[in-house]
Design a protein around this motif. Sequence first.
Motif, short mmCIF file in Angstrom:
data_model
loop_
_atom_site.label_atom_id
_atom_site.label_comp_id
_atom_site.label_asym_id
_atom_site.label_seq_id
_atom_site.Cartn_x
_atom_site.Cartn_y
_atom_site.Cartn_z
N ARG A 1 0.83 -1.21 0.00
CA ARG A 1 0.00 0.00 0.00
C ARG A 1 0.86 1.26 0.00
O ARG A 1 0.58 2.22 -0.72
CB ARG A 1 -0.93 -0.02 1.22
N LEU A 2 1.91 1.24 0.82
CA LEU A 2 2.81 2.40 0.86
C LEU A 2 3.53 2.57 -0.47
O LEU A 2 3.67 3.70 -0.98
CB LEU A 2 3.81 2.23 2.00
N ARG A 3 3.99 1.49 -1.06
CA ARG A 3 4.69 1.56 -2.34
C ARG A 3 3.77 2.01 -3.46
O ARG A 3 4.17 2.76 -4.36
CB ARG A 3 5.32 0.22 -2.67
N ALA A 4 2.52 1.56 -3.43
CA ALA A 4 1.56 1.94 -4.47
C ALA A 4 1.30 3.44 -4.46
O ALA A 4 1.22 4.08 -5.52
CB ALA A 4 0.26 1.18 -4.29
N MET A 5 1.20 4.04 -3.27
CA MET A 5 0.94 5.48 -3.20
C MET A 5 2.11 6.28 -3.73
O MET A 5 1.94 7.35 -4.32
CB MET A 5 0.60 5.88 -1.76
N ASN A 6 3.32 5.77 -3.54
CA ASN A 6 4.51 6.41 -4.10
C ASN A 6 4.58 6.21 -5.61
O ASN A 6 4.83 7.15 -6.38
CB ASN A 6 5.76 5.87 -3.43
N HIS A 7 4.31 4.98 -6.07
CA HIS A 7 4.49 4.63 -7.48
C HIS A 7 3.47 5.33 -8.38
O HIS A 7 3.81 5.76 -9.49
CB HIS A 7 4.36 3.12 -7.64
N PHE A 8 2.25 5.47 -7.93
CA PHE A 8 1.20 6.00 -8.79
C PHE A 8 0.95 7.50 -8.60
O PHE A 8 -0.04 8.03 -9.11
CB PHE A 8 -0.10 5.22 -8.56
N LEU B 1 8.17 7.55 -0.83
CA LEU B 1 8.17 6.15 -0.41
C LEU B 1 8.69 6.11 1.02
O LEU B 1 9.81 6.53 1.29
CB LEU B 1 9.06 5.32 -1.32
N ILE B 2 7.88 5.59 1.93
CA ILE B 2 8.26 5.58 3.34
C ILE B 2 8.19 4.16 3.90
O ILE B 2 7.60 3.27 3.29
CB ILE B 2 7.37 6.51 4.18
N GLU B 3 8.79 3.99 5.05
CA GLU B 3 8.76 2.71 5.73
C GLU B 3 7.62 2.68 6.74
O GLU B 3 7.07 3.72 7.12
CB GLU B 3 10.09 2.46 6.45
N THR B 4 7.26 1.48 7.18
CA THR B 4 6.25 1.34 8.22
C THR B 4 6.80 1.85 9.54
O THR B 4 8.01 2.04 9.70
CB THR B 4 5.83 -0.12 8.37
N GLY B 5 5.93 2.07 10.49
CA GLY B 5 6.36 2.56 11.79
C GLY B 5 5.51 2.00 12.91
O GLY B 5 4.40 1.49 12.68
N ASP B 6 6.00 2.10 14.15
CA ASP B 6 5.26 1.65 15.32
C ASP B 6 4.42 2.80 15.87
O ASP B 6 4.76 3.98 15.70
CB ASP B 6 6.21 1.16 16.41
#
Length: 239
Positions: free
Chosen positions: A139-146, A152-157
């Motif tokens: 989901r995170l990659r898709a928002m960056n790609h499209f 493009l960010i990493e997941t977090g706690d």
Amino acid sequence: MNLCIDIGNTRTKAGLFSNGELVRVITLKKELITQTVKDLNPKKIIFSSVSSETEPLVKSVSEVAPVWTLHHAMPLPFRIAYKTPETLGVDRIAGVAGARHLTDKPALVIDIGTCVTYDIVDAEGTYHGGSISPGLRMRLRAMNHFTERLPLIETGDRVPLTGSTTEDALRSGATHGLRLEIEGIIREYRKKFRDLAVILCGGDSEFFELETESPVMVKPELVLIGLNSILSHNVEANV
């Protein structure tokens, strides 16, 4: 000792079982599988792989012990009612087998990894199918790609519901959107099946704290447990 090897999209894990109990879990690279098998020297081996290129690997370890490769047509400890079983992912098959090993109740298996898979098996042991949706990182990659400007960010706690930066907003949308999806799917299946057992597995299963009406089991090694169940079932069937 049984050795169960699960080759997934992003990682390879092996589980060593003694008398039906998981005694060791190993995360390894594909190129180290053959040497690992030789070092462990198991009595029986089963492979589950999302890749079709496992024949050389199976051949290389068959010198150590008898090898089974998971596929939909082999004897399984449950019945498949899926209309296209030949397209069914072996990781989903193993997850359902793991659920049947843990409970005789109807069970919803939610595997949270590269994709999120939902699989339902009833109390009589009939697997009906489920659904597939994008995983957290996808989901995170898709928002960056499209888009042109979203990073493009990493997941977090401990992701806040309200993001005060663009990065936090992306994390919030991906994380809480997926959490609410999972909670909603659980609610819908609980309307259909009484005493439903819900089991989470996969690499991101421990990442989510779900708000549900009844407890949810988190079993990160469910696929390995299912593989050992399938292996034992085939040994008993003498195949």
